[in-house]
Design an enzyme around this catalytic site. Structure first.
Site, PDB file in Angstrom:
ATOM      1  CG  ASN A   1      -1.743   1.232   1.393  1.00  0.00           C
ATOM      2  OD1 ASN A   1      -1.842   2.025   0.456  1.00  0.00           O
ATOM      3  ND2 ASN A   1      -2.342   1.416   2.564  1.00  0.00           N
ATOM      4  CD1 TRP A   2       3.509   0.861  -2.932  1.00  0.00           C
ATOM      5  CD2 TRP A   2       3.615   2.077  -4.815  1.00  0.00           C
ATOM      6  NE1 TRP A   2       4.206   0.132  -3.870  1.00  0.00           N
ATOM      7  CE2 TRP A   2       4.283   0.851  -5.037  1.00  0.00           C
ATOM      8  CE3 TRP A   2       3.543   3.009  -5.865  1.00  0.00           C
ATOM      9  CZ2 TRP A   2       4.884   0.543  -6.257  1.00  0.00           C
ATOM     10  CZ3 TRP A   2       4.137   2.692  -7.081  1.00  0.00           C
ATOM     11  CH2 TRP A   2       4.803   1.476  -7.272  1.00  0.00           C
ATOM     12  CE  LYS A   3      -0.241   3.417   4.654  1.00  0.00           C
ATOM     13  NZ  LYS A   3      -0.236   3.588   6.093  1.00  0.00           N
TER      14      LYS A   3
ATOM     15  CG  HIS B   1      -5.943   2.354   4.969  1.00  0.00           C
ATOM     16  ND1 HIS B   1      -5.554   3.315   5.880  1.00  0.00           N
ATOM     17  CD2 HIS B   1      -4.939   1.452   4.911  1.00  0.00           C
ATOM     18  CE1 HIS B   1      -4.348   2.993   6.336  1.00  0.00           C
ATOM     19  NE2 HIS B   1      -3.946   1.869   5.764  1.00  0.00           N
TER      20      HIS B   1
ATOM     21  CD  GLU C   1      -3.037   5.843   6.483  1.00  0.00           C
ATOM     22  OE1 GLU C   1      -2.962   5.874   5.233  1.00  0.00           O
ATOM     23  OE2 GLU C   1      -2.158   5.313   7.197  1.00  0.00           O
TER      24      GLU C   1
ATOM     25  CD  GLU D   1      -3.821  -2.082   7.140  1.00  0.00           C
ATOM     26  OE1 GLU D   1      -2.743  -2.393   6.630  1.00  0.00           O
ATOM     27  OE2 GLU D   1      -4.384  -0.998   6.933  1.00  0.00           O
TER      28      GLU D   1
ATOM     29  N   GLY E   1       2.132   2.514  10.765  1.00  0.00           N
ATOM     30  CA  GLY E   1       3.139   3.566  10.623  1.00  0.00           C
ATOM     31  C   GLY E   1       3.797   3.971  11.926  1.00  0.00           C
TER      32      GLY E   1
ATOM     33  CB  SER F   1       4.688  -1.481  12.232  1.00  0.00           C
ATOM     34  OG  SER F   1       4.358  -0.112  12.383  1.00  0.00           O
TER      35      SER F   1
ATOM     36  N   GLY G   1       2.622  -1.046   4.292  1.00  0.00           N
ATOM     37  CA  GLY G   1       2.729   0.371   3.949  1.00  0.00           C
ATOM     38  C   GLY G   1       4.180   0.760   3.729  1.00  0.00           C
ATOM     39  N   GLY G   2       4.788   1.336   4.757  1.00  0.00           N
ATOM     40  CA  GLY G   2       6.152   1.873   4.657  1.00  0.00           C
ATOM     41  C   GLY G   2       7.147   0.932   3.999  1.00  0.00           C
TER      42      GLY G   2
HETATM   43  P1  PGA Z   1       2.534   0.496   7.643  1.00  0.00           P
HETATM   44  O1  PGA Z   1       1.104   0.719   6.967  1.00  0.00           O
HETATM   45  O2  PGA Z   1       3.070  -0.812   7.124  1.00  0.00           O
HETATM   46  O3  PGA Z   1       3.374   1.659   7.188  1.00  0.00           O
HETATM   47  O4  PGA Z   1       2.333   0.466   9.122  1.00  0.00           O
HETATM   48  C1  PGA Z   1       0.235  -0.351   6.742  1.00  0.00           C
HETATM   49  C2  PGA Z   1      -1.047   0.161   6.122  1.00  0.00           C
HETATM   50  O5  PGA Z   1      -1.521   1.227   6.540  1.00  0.00           O
HETATM   51  O6  PGA Z   1      -1.619  -0.471   5.213  1.00  0.00           O
END
Ligand code: PGA
Length: 251
Positions: free
Chosen positions: A9-11, A96, A98, A168, A174, A214, A235-236
């Site tokens: 998930n590149w966001k 998600h 966010e 999640e 994050g 994470s 994500g990251g």
């Molecule tokens: P993260 O994000 O791996 O950076 O914690 C995961 C996500 O929000 O899908």
């Protein structure tokens, strides 16, 4: 049997040029390898058409990170599920945390998005998970249950079978605070039991449930070793080819 999946998930990261470069690196690093999981990359809308074209010969699938809750028309700035599908993308991340938190996406809005994704033959990667406060109050199970009931338990069995679920915990996204593999297993098993109650044994056993928050190359192997953890939404650590490929190779 359900699939193992590692999904990036590149966001809101990477320009188009950077995104194309990252896609090429991931495709190169995984090509010809006997991977033990499916690989998906969740890219920004503007990357979709270029990235799907680049991956035409690859087994890597492409996902959007969102779609509109309306079919089409006067909704300036929105991107419909039909538009996403027309790029060749096969998946769509929906719900998600966010999006729920920063863009006010309610259970009802998410229900519409899931329905439209399915109508357009996109497989929703539906995200659920509790906040830190909710876990501290011991409410994590009730929250996750309400999120499923509010947006996807209205689906027919045939429709539900198209979904991937991503657990999640918001406190782990994050933050570097990963859920322990025991916490992940406990919740994944609970989610599977809810699916079992609603849709029965076969669908519950066939549903892929990803862990996100994470997840990285250092903890993926331990998390993925748990029986109900079928991969990760990353994500990251999906923004660097080496890290992402190391997570894929944790299987
Ligand atoms: P993260 O994000 O791996 O950076 O914690 C995961 C996500 O929000 O899908």
């Amino acid at each position: 049997m359900r699939k193992n999946i590692v999904a990036g998930n590149w966001k809101m990261n990477k320009t188009l040029t950077e995104g194309i470069a990252l896609t090429k690196e991931i495709a190169y690093a995984t090509s010809g390898k006997n991977l033990k999981c499916d690989v998906i990359i969740g890219v920004p809308f503007v990357h979709l058409a270029s990235v799907t074209e680049l991956l035409r010969e690859s087994s890597i699938k492409v996902s959007a990170q969102n779609c509109a809750d309306k079919v089409s028309g006067a909704y300036t700035g929105e991107v419909s599920a039909a538009m996403v599908a027309s790029t060749g993308a096969k998946y769509c991340i929906i719900g998600h945390s966010e999006r729920r938190t920063y863009y006010g996406e309610t259970y009802e809005i998410l229900k519409q998005k899931v329905a439209l994704a399915l109508e357009n033959n996109l497989k929703p990667i539906f995200c659920i998970g509790e906040t830190k406060e909710e876990r501290e109050a011991g409410n994590q199970n009730a929250i996750v249950k309400a999120q499923l009931e509010g947006s996807v338990f209205n689906l027919s069995p045939e429709e539900f079978k198209q979904l991937v679920i991503a657990y999640e915990p918001v406190w782990a996204i994050g933050t570097g605070l990963t859920a322990t593999s025991e916490q992940a297993q406990e919740m994944h098993s609970f989610i599977r039991s809810l699916i079992n109650e609603k849709y029965g044994d076969t669908i519950a056993n066939d549903t892929t449930i990803l862990y996100g928050g994470s997840c990285n190359s250092a903890n993926a192997k331990e998390l993925f070793s748990k029986p109900d953890v079928d991969g990760g939404l990353i994500g990251g650590a999906s923004l660097k080819a080496n890290d992402f490929v190391a997570i894929i190779e944790s299987f």
